[in-house]
Write a protein that holds these residues in place. Structure first.
Motif, PDB file in Angstrom:
ATOM      1  N   LYS A  60      30.414  34.144  40.820  1.00  0.00           N
ATOM      2  CA  LYS A  60      31.691  34.774  40.451  1.00  0.00           C
ATOM      3  C   LYS A  60      32.172  34.251  39.100  1.00  0.00           C
ATOM      4  O   LYS A  60      32.591  35.024  38.240  1.00  0.00           O
ATOM      5  CB  LYS A  60      32.734  34.495  41.533  1.00  0.00           C
ATOM      6  N   SER A  64      32.603  36.431  35.711  1.00  0.00           N
ATOM      7  CA  SER A  64      33.921  36.513  35.083  1.00  0.00           C
ATOM      8  C   SER A  64      33.838  36.140  33.607  1.00  0.00           C
ATOM      9  O   SER A  64      34.407  36.816  32.747  1.00  0.00           O
ATOM     10  CB  SER A  64      34.895  35.599  35.819  1.00  0.00           C
ATOM     11  N   VAL A  69      33.244  42.533  35.568  1.00  0.00           N
ATOM     12  CA  VAL A  69      34.433  42.558  36.413  1.00  0.00           C
ATOM     13  C   VAL A  69      34.123  42.939  37.863  1.00  0.00           C
ATOM     14  O   VAL A  69      34.522  42.237  38.800  1.00  0.00           O
ATOM     15  CB  VAL A  69      35.504  43.497  35.811  1.00  0.00           C
ATOM     16  N   SER A  72      32.069  40.266  39.582  1.00  0.00           N
ATOM     17  CA  SER A  72      32.913  39.116  39.899  1.00  0.00           C
ATOM     18  C   SER A  72      33.757  39.400  41.152  1.00  0.00           C
ATOM     19  O   SER A  72      33.877  38.543  42.036  1.00  0.00           O
ATOM     20  CB  SER A  72      33.810  38.778  38.707  1.00  0.00           C
ATOM     21  N   ASP A  73      34.323  40.590  41.233  1.00  0.00           N
ATOM     22  CA  ASP A  73      35.136  40.966  42.393  1.00  0.00           C
ATOM     23  C   ASP A  73      34.312  40.946  43.686  1.00  0.00           C
ATOM     24  O   ASP A  73      34.780  40.476  44.732  1.00  0.00           O
ATOM     25  CB  ASP A  73      35.752  42.347  42.207  1.00  0.00           C
ATOM     26  N   LYS A  76      33.674  37.465  44.768  1.00  0.00           N
ATOM     27  CA  LYS A  76      34.889  36.915  45.380  1.00  0.00           C
ATOM     28  C   LYS A  76      34.967  37.331  46.851  1.00  0.00           C
ATOM     29  O   LYS A  76      35.295  36.515  47.722  1.00  0.00           O
ATOM     30  CB  LYS A  76      36.122  37.392  44.611  1.00  0.00           C
TER      31      LYS A  76
END
Length: 117
Positions: A60, A64, A69, A72-73, A76
């Protein structure tokens, strides 16, 4: 969740900072990400929520930093699944991560093409 694969502003800032080393940064991220996906799969196969959480957290952060994006989400979400030991969520999330990384890899290879000597 965002629908941005790569944040152009982040890539532009990285290009400004890295200058001639920018293409190497792109290559390193792609190679490193391939290893991180392998670690996610390994943690899933071993039923290791802590390993999954740690691998997702690390991935992640690098996503980032590179402006990936959506990737990374997704990491998460997988990290959160590791925290709650919801290993049943891991296969589908890792599959989504793999699909998104495939898109990011293509976009970064295209970005890399702009810097061929």
């Amino acid at each position: 969740m965002s629908d941005i694969h790569l944040d152009d502003a982040v890539l532009a800032a990285l290009q400004d900072v890295m200058e001639a080393e920018y293409p190497a940064l792109l290559d390193t991220f792609v190679a490193d990400s391939e290893e991180r996906v392998r670690l996610l799969r390994e943690a899933e196969a071993q039923g290791d929520p802590q390993g999954l959480r740690l691998a997702a957290h690390s991935f992640k952060g690098s996503c980032s930093n590179m402006g990936a994006v959506m990737l990374s989400d997704l990491c998460k979400e997988l990290e959160d699944a590791g925290w709650s030991e919801a290993m049943e969520l891991a296969p589908a999330l890792i599959e989504q991560i793999e699909r998104e990384f495939a898109i990011v890899r293509i976009l970064l290879k295209s970005e890399r093409q702009r810097y061929r000597v």
